[in-house]
Design an enzyme around this catalytic site. Sequence first.
Site, PDB file in Angstrom:
ATOM      1  N   LYS A 274       0.873  -1.466  -0.180  1.00 31.42           N
ATOM      2  CA  LYS A 274       0.411  -0.405  -0.069  1.00 31.42           C
ATOM      3  C   LYS A 274       1.156   1.173  -0.106  1.00 31.42           C
ATOM      4  O   LYS A 274       1.516   1.452   0.848  1.00 31.42           O
ATOM      5  CB  LYS A 274      -0.962   0.348   1.384  1.00 31.42           C
ATOM      6  CG  LYS A 274      -1.587  -0.598   0.941  1.00 31.42           C
ATOM      7  CD  LYS A 274      -2.627  -1.127   2.381  1.00 31.42           C
ATOM      8  CE  LYS A 274      -4.018  -1.658   2.839  1.00 31.42           C
ATOM      9  NZ  LYS A 274      -4.793  -1.553   1.706  1.00 31.42           N
ATOM     10  N   ARG A 348     -10.046 -12.065   2.052  1.00 33.94           N
ATOM     11  CA  ARG A 348     -11.269 -12.968   1.298  1.00 33.94           C
ATOM     12  C   ARG A 348     -10.264 -14.079   1.315  1.00 33.94           C
ATOM     13  O   ARG A 348     -10.762 -15.177   0.879  1.00 33.94           O
ATOM     14  CB  ARG A 348     -11.796 -12.080  -0.466  1.00 33.94           C
ATOM     15  CG  ARG A 348     -10.340 -12.024  -1.157  1.00 33.94           C
ATOM     16  CD  ARG A 348     -10.530 -11.468  -2.053  1.00 33.94           C
ATOM     17  NE  ARG A 348     -10.641  -9.804  -2.213  1.00 33.94           N
ATOM     18  CZ  ARG A 348     -10.848  -8.850  -3.015  1.00 33.94           C
ATOM     19  NH1 ARG A 348     -11.483  -9.634  -3.838  1.00 33.94           N
ATOM     20  NH2 ARG A 348     -11.127  -7.883  -2.791  1.00 33.94           N
TER      21      ARG A 348
HETATM   22  N1  BES Z   1      -8.104  -3.806   4.081  1.00 36.77           N
HETATM   23  C1  BES Z   1      -8.321  -3.222   3.022  1.00 36.77           C
HETATM   24  C2  BES Z   1      -8.996  -2.934   2.652  1.00 36.77           C
HETATM   25  C3  BES Z   1     -10.135  -1.708   3.021  1.00 36.77           C
HETATM   26  C4  BES Z   1      -9.433  -0.292   2.155  1.00 36.77           C
HETATM   27  C5  BES Z   1     -10.445  -0.583   3.976  1.00 36.77           C
HETATM   28  C6  BES Z   1      -9.431   0.892   2.664  1.00 36.77           C
HETATM   29  C7  BES Z   1     -10.308  -0.224   4.599  1.00 36.77           C
HETATM   30  C8  BES Z   1      -9.955   1.660   3.824  1.00 36.77           C
HETATM   31  C9  BES Z   1      -7.544  -5.037   2.465  1.00 36.77           C
HETATM   32  O1  BES Z   1      -7.667  -5.953   2.708  1.00 36.77           O
HETATM   33  C10 BES Z   1      -7.577  -4.336   0.696  1.00 36.77           C
HETATM   34  O2  BES Z   1      -6.534  -4.056   0.114  1.00 36.77           O
HETATM   35  N2  BES Z   1      -9.091  -4.422  -0.228  1.00 36.77           N
HETATM   36  C11 BES Z   1      -8.082  -3.987  -1.669  1.00 36.77           C
HETATM   37  C12 BES Z   1      -8.433  -4.920  -2.478  1.00 36.77           C
HETATM   38  C13 BES Z   1      -7.878  -4.447  -4.001  1.00 36.77           C
HETATM   39  C14 BES Z   1      -7.045  -4.909  -4.240  1.00 36.77           C
HETATM   40  C15 BES Z   1      -9.213  -5.788  -5.118  1.00 36.77           C
HETATM   41  C16 BES Z   1      -9.176  -2.790  -1.595  1.00 36.77           C
HETATM   42  O3  BES Z   1      -9.942  -1.958  -1.700  1.00 36.77           O
HETATM   43  O4  BES Z   1      -8.407  -1.671  -2.703  1.00 36.77           O
HETATM   44 ZN    ZN Z   2      -5.298  -6.120   1.828  1.00 41.51          ZN
END
Ligand code: BES
Ligand code: ZN
Length: 494
Positions: A274, A348
């Site tokens: 990230k 997931r």
């Molecule tokens: N924990 C995050 C989801 C999230 C992101 C919650 C920002 C709250 C704020 C999750 O693990 C994630 O990073 N999801 C990705 C999925 C994508 C790569 C398909 C996302 O939402 O960007």
């Molecule tokens: Zn994530």
Amino acid sequence: MKFYFNSKNASKETTHLITAASSEKEKVNFLSVCKDTKKMLQSHPLSKDYKAGLGEVLSLTNETHKVVVFGLGDQKDLTSEKLRRNFAKVLKPLLKKNLMIDVDSFSKKHKGQKGLEILLEALMLSDYSFSKYKSKDKKDKKKESSMHILSDKLTPAKFKSSLERIEAISSSVHVCRDFVNEAPNVLHSEEYAKLIEKDVKENLKGCGVKVKILKKSEIKKEKMNLFLSVNAGSAYEPRLVHLTYTPKKANKKTKHVAVVGKGITFDTGGYSLKPSGSMIGMKFDMGGSATLYGAFRSAVLQKSKNKITCVLAMTDNAVNSLATMPDSIVKGRNGKTVEILNTDAEGRLILADALDYTCDLKPDEIIDAATLTGACLVAFGIEVCALLGNDQKMMNNLLKSAKEADEYLWQLPLIDEYRDQMKSKIADLKNIGKARMAGTATAAAFLENFIKNDISWSHLDIAGVCDSQVHLPYCPTNGASGVMVRTVSHYLMS
Ligand code: BES
Ligand code: ZN
Ligand code: ZN
């Protein structure tokens, strides 16, 4: 805060009297049962300008007390949530005082136990702070304040049952918030599992809860390779916490509900790292597990008649040379292969194996909760929780529980087009959909592949609601909200 009901000493032991007024057709109506107070209020010069609009406060003083009158607006427009939010707003600055509250004055609509419970909930949910790391606040612990509840209409038995119910719910919301707010260097998977076990031993003693904690070797034996793939880059072992509550009068007809929570104690994104700005706050990525543990705890304390299983999958999503690389293909516990194209879509993966494990326990229903997608924030903002699932009747009941708890829950569709997006060219599934579209629903479409035996399943994406809820006066302005603990707790009690 200590609560008393119709105590003779109420007047002597308090400094503030809280009472309410409504404003039917611009005419202020003081509903107070206490005649003297009513007279005083009506004859007070200040009260002439007072309109008793919703949340409008009038502060007066008599010989013994500060009298805080708060407006309810027009009674016909007063909803339970408006009442809850306004109680919280008015009472938050007074929480350290000794208060006397005239419950019968509050509302014609939310009379008796209902009004009392809204008041208690607003008070207890507001009475929270995460200050353990503030050296000053720690030393400043003052003596406990008291709250005297006055009512001619309630009985001591009704008061006691409401107090116990709201204490069970609110203390569980606080436990959820404490876990979510804890720093990730302290609350890693091994420590998190220990803290849950400690809470069960200390606070759910004798309630019929069994604790099982699977360590890495047992998770390996269970062939939970998707879960292990997320843990591959971690300095800590994964944990699968498995709690079982069996009610005293359980029989063959007892409904069995399982809850399954995402417990990512920190989400760096893994190799699909990230950006630093998006990484801040990712300690809350275990919010799904904390929310469901809170709901489980609350339902156990209230002696739910349902059998409840609580499965929490815990690890961080870290990076080192052993961390899972994008393009990896991993076989899940249910035998399906997953092409991991983005290691940041890790929630997931751990849920997939945890859901399959839970299906083998043959519950009637499964609810999972997770801070699963950023897309949920795009769709719903921080205010609304997303709901998806495979059983409309079950989802309708969850929507009903959310209504009862006054929490926002909204359903999204799960359609074949989304299911198709999760198919891989070289494996059974891939862990991301097309571009960034419908991210919340495609994530649910992925999870659906890990539900078997026709078990009813509902998924809650709490990515938006888990953190700061500035619009809710009974939530802290900063940090974990505990939103959805009450909805799921209501559901587990129904
Ligand atoms: N924990 C995050 C989801 C999230 C992101 C919650 C920002 C709250 C704020 C999750 O693990 C994630 O990073 N999801 C990705 C999925 C994508 C790569 C398909 C996302 O939402 O960007
Ligand atoms: Zn994530
Ligand atoms: Zn995550």
